[in-house]
Design an enzyme around this catalytic site. Structure first.
Site, PDB file in Angstrom:
ATOM      1  N   SER A  70      43.539  45.817  41.370  1.00  0.00           N
ATOM      2  CA  SER A  70      42.396  45.431  40.711  1.00  0.00           C
ATOM      3  C   SER A  70      41.220  45.549  41.960  1.00  0.00           C
ATOM      4  O   SER A  70      41.437  45.440  42.880  1.00  0.00           O
ATOM      5  CB  SER A  70      42.473  44.048  40.322  1.00  0.00           C
ATOM      6  N   TYR A  73      45.018  35.293  41.459  1.00  0.00           N
ATOM      7  CA  TYR A  73      44.846  36.449  41.026  1.00  0.00           C
ATOM      8  C   TYR A  73      44.425  37.619  42.108  1.00  0.00           C
ATOM      9  O   TYR A  73      44.995  38.580  42.546  1.00  0.00           O
ATOM     10  CB  TYR A  73      43.667  36.562  39.935  1.00  0.00           C
TER      11      TYR A  73
END
Length: 254
Positions: free
Chosen positions: A144, A157
């Site tokens: 990501s 995350y």
């Protein structure tokens, strides 16, 4: 012993929706047979029937990427069905946004790392021996942009995705001499059910900020990410390993 069947085979986790489902479609279009792997059996069955109505080029494997026995069984089923494993997209993941770092509950932190980082590692752990026996293979992990920058209200995350980046680079170095490439895609915001659910939780102001922050004025499509994954797994990227390809419309170039 792994068969040398000439038709390539791919393994995709998180295949029942979103990026994973789009990647399955792209691999099928590229001539692969595909093992579709997901935790949700009903959604997986529906996705497989949509992707491959005749059921001739896919198998479905219900698996939990945080459970080693489950992962091992899914990869074994892939090799049993297809005789080989040429490409793997380790994509299954969850989002985690909310409080600041000190307000996170341990359970939320642990769950995010279990799925988004340990799940990727477990898949690689059992994919790599198959590829080592073949002497070839390409792994593409889903990282990501949060794996490259700080990401407010997403400590778990961001930590997990930074871990995926490090894991990808380390494995690339370890297995390059054996003909195995390991790369990652780092999506920015992707127009998907997962993103919409996040916006519903966090409000219209957050949605507006994301759009305003995109240099292109739009989010990635699922197909944008799928094309990148397929390319990284293909012979066209044969000299690329240890790379994390940002597919973000210039988001982290700012």
């Amino acid at each position: 012993m792994v068969s040398s069947s000439s038709t390539p085979a791919a393994f995709v986790t998180g295949a029942a929706n979103g990026i994973g489902e789009a990647v399955v479609a792209r691999f099928l279009a590229g001539g692969y047979r595909v093992a579709m792997v997901d935790l949700d059996a009903d959604r997986l069955r529906a996705a497989r029937e949509k992707a491959d109505p005749a059921g001739e080029r896919t198998i479905e494997a219900v698996a939990d990427v945080t459970d080693e026995q489950s992962v091992r069984a899914a990869i074994s089923a892939t090799v049993e069905a297809f005789g080989r494993l040429d490409a793997a997209h380790n994509n299954a993941g969850i989002t985690s946004s909310g409080p600041n770092t000190h307000e996170l509950e341990l359970s939320a932190w642990q769950r995010t790392l279990d799925v988004d980082l340990t799940g990727v590692w477990l898949c690689m752990k059992h994919q790599l021996p198959v590829m080592l026996e073949q002497g070839s293979g390409a792994i593409v992990n889903t990282a990501s942009i949060a794996g490259h920058i700080g990401y407010r209200n997403a400590a778990a995350y961001a930590a997990a995705k930074h871990g995926v980046v490090g894991l990808t680079k380390t494995a690339a170095i370890e297995y390059a001499p054996q003909g195995i490439r390991v790369n990652a895609v780092s999506p920015g915001p992707v127009q998907s059910d997962m993103l919409e659910a996040s916006f519903e939780r966090r409000g219209a102001a957050v949605r507006d900020w994301y759009y305003a922050s995109s240099p292109t004025g739009r989010f990635a499509s699922l197909e944008d990410i799928a094309h990148a994954v397929h390319w990284l797994a293909s012979a066209e990227a044969s000299f690329i390993t240890g790379h994390c390809l940002s597919v973000d419309g210039g988001w982290i170039a700012q």
